[in-house]
Design a protein around this motif. Structure first.
Motif, mmCIF file in Angstrom:
data_model
loop_
_atom_site.group_PDB
_atom_site.id
_atom_site.type_symbol
_atom_site.label_atom_id
_atom_site.label_comp_id
_atom_site.label_asym_id
_atom_site.label_seq_id
_atom_site.Cartn_x
_atom_site.Cartn_y
_atom_site.Cartn_z
ATOM 1 N N MET A 1 20.730 70.805 48.859
ATOM 2 C CA MET A 1 19.629 71.741 48.662
ATOM 3 C C MET A 1 18.658 71.131 47.656
ATOM 4 O O MET A 1 19.050 70.285 46.858
ATOM 5 C CB MET A 1 20.141 73.048 48.035
ATOM 6 C CG MET A 1 21.220 73.771 48.795
ATOM 7 S SD MET A 1 20.539 74.703 50.157
ATOM 8 C CE MET A 1 19.686 76.003 49.257
ATOM 9 N N THR A 2 17.431 71.604 47.689
ATOM 10 C CA THR A 2 16.477 71.233 46.647
ATOM 11 C C THR A 2 16.421 72.354 45.620
ATOM 12 O O THR A 2 16.197 73.512 45.978
ATOM 13 C CB THR A 2 15.078 70.992 47.238
ATOM 14 O OG1 THR A 2 15.174 69.989 48.244
ATOM 15 C CG2 THR A 2 14.109 70.533 46.162
ATOM 16 N N ALA A 3 16.651 72.015 44.372
ATOM 17 C CA ALA A 3 16.610 73.014 43.305
ATOM 18 C C ALA A 3 15.171 73.483 43.093
ATOM 19 O O ALA A 3 14.222 72.804 43.489
ATOM 20 C CB ALA A 3 17.170 72.416 42.017
ATOM 21 N N PRO A 4 14.993 74.640 42.453
ATOM 22 C CA PRO A 4 13.641 75.164 42.212
ATOM 23 C C PRO A 4 12.739 74.173 41.455
ATOM 24 O O PRO A 4 11.521 74.181 41.637
ATOM 25 C CB PRO A 4 13.890 76.428 41.384
ATOM 26 C CG PRO A 4 15.259 76.862 41.769
ATOM 27 C CD PRO A 4 16.035 75.607 42.035
ATOM 28 N N ASP A 5 13.338 73.321 40.628
ATOM 29 C CA ASP A 5 12.520 72.357 39.881
ATOM 30 C C ASP A 5 12.247 71.085 40.685
ATOM 31 O O ASP A 5 11.672 70.123 40.164
ATOM 32 C CB ASP A 5 13.181 72.008 38.535
ATOM 33 C CG ASP A 5 14.511 71.284 38.716
ATOM 34 O OD1 ASP A 5 14.888 70.977 39.858
ATOM 35 O OD2 ASP A 5 15.176 71.020 37.686
ATOM 36 N N GLY A 6 12.693 71.078 41.950
ATOM 37 C CA GLY A 6 12.404 69.938 42.814
ATOM 38 C C GLY A 6 13.481 68.872 42.830
ATOM 39 O O GLY A 6 13.421 67.938 43.627
ATOM 40 N N ARG A 7 14.471 69.017 41.954
ATOM 41 C CA ARG A 7 15.541 68.016 41.928
ATOM 42 C C ARG A 7 16.588 68.315 42.991
ATOM 43 O O ARG A 7 16.732 69.454 43.416
ATOM 44 C CB ARG A 7 16.195 67.978 40.541
ATOM 45 C CG ARG A 7 15.287 67.362 39.492
ATOM 46 C CD ARG A 7 16.029 67.098 38.202
ATOM 47 N NE ARG A 7 16.463 68.351 37.564
ATOM 48 C CZ ARG A 7 16.753 68.451 36.278
ATOM 49 N NH1 ARG A 7 16.663 67.395 35.493
ATOM 50 N NH2 ARG A 7 17.134 69.613 35.770
ATOM 51 N N PRO A 8 17.331 67.274 43.424
ATOM 52 C CA PRO A 8 18.372 67.525 44.430
ATOM 53 C C PRO A 8 19.524 68.339 43.858
ATOM 54 O O PRO A 8 19.875 68.179 42.682
ATOM 55 C CB PRO A 8 18.832 66.124 44.841
ATOM 56 C CG PRO A 8 18.381 65.206 43.760
ATOM 57 C CD PRO A 8 17.189 65.847 43.109
ATOM 58 N N GLY A 9 20.068 69.191 44.673
ATOM 59 C CA GLY A 9 21.218 69.992 44.272
ATOM 60 C C GLY A 9 22.105 70.226 45.484
ATOM 61 O O GLY A 9 21.864 69.688 46.567
#
Length: 214
Positions: free
Chosen positions: A193-201
């Motif tokens: 998933m893409t985290a809300p801050d744009g980083r991968p999660g």
């Protein structure tokens, strides 16, 4: 999932229509990765997509050669889904039906019934709906159920108050007759998933895939 409690059909439909009306497209427009992965080896036939939303899964299935019935509680979502199918020139392969699955269910038998992230609010009778979904699978056909298994990596406690059933719990809830079904997959997996801050999660999801033998 939230604190909203929607008890009746009209309120549920209004909630989802409002949710979809907030923006032109609330989901990514891409099909669910678990669906793509688990359906790739199936021979296309008739498919039922429960809770189809804006139609990404249904349109993807149609593109693979399936004849798809997509159903959702939100008329706004279905209009959007029909537009996406039209843009993809797949209108003839997809039929859209509005259902509050707590109240009504599409008729017919299907070679694939997909229920991806069919979580909802309030008194949503998910177990009963999934049993109804199993009953709609034709002999030789497949039921695919995907669900969340917890909060995302950037906020693991976000959904802590909600119990997400494991694949084995979902299987038990289906109450499938002995000998009539085979379990093809019952597992948890990490979904990128893409985290809300744009980083991968990542987020833990689970999937149950069963085939009707007779």
């Amino acid at each position: 999932m939230s604190h909203h409690q929607h008890q009746d059909h009209a309120a549920g439909a209004e909630f989802w229509d409002a949710r979809y009306s907030e923006s032109d497209r609330i989901w990514s427009g891409r099909p669910n990765a678990v669906l793509v992965r688990e359906v790739a080896d199936l021979t296309p036939g008739r498919a039922l997509d429960l809770g189809c939303g804006e139609g990404a899964d249904a349109v993807w299935l149609a593109r693979q050669g399936w004849h798809v019935t997509g159903t959702d509680i939100s008329g706004v979502a279905l209009e959007r889904a029909a537009r996406h199918a039209g843009e993809a020139e797949l209108t003839g392969r997809v039929e859209w039906q509005r259902h509050d699955l707590a109240e009504s269910f599409p008729a017919g038998e299907f070679d694939l019934v997909s229920a991806c992230f069919l979580h909802s609010y309030g008194d949503f009778p998910r177990e009963r709906i999934l049993r109804r979904a199993a009953a709609a699978v034709a002999p030789g056909g497949v039921l695919l159920i995907a669900g969340h298994a917890g909060g995302p990596s950037w906020d693991p406690d976000k959904l802590a108050e909600i119990h997400f059933p494991t694949p084995d719990e979902v299987l038990a809830q289906l109450e499938l007759p002995d000998g009539d079904w085979e379990v093809l997959l019952a597992a948890e997996h990490e979904q990128a998933m893409t985290a809300p801050d744009g980083r991968p999660g990542t987020r833990p999801d689970n999937a149950l895939k069963v085939r009707r033998l007779r």
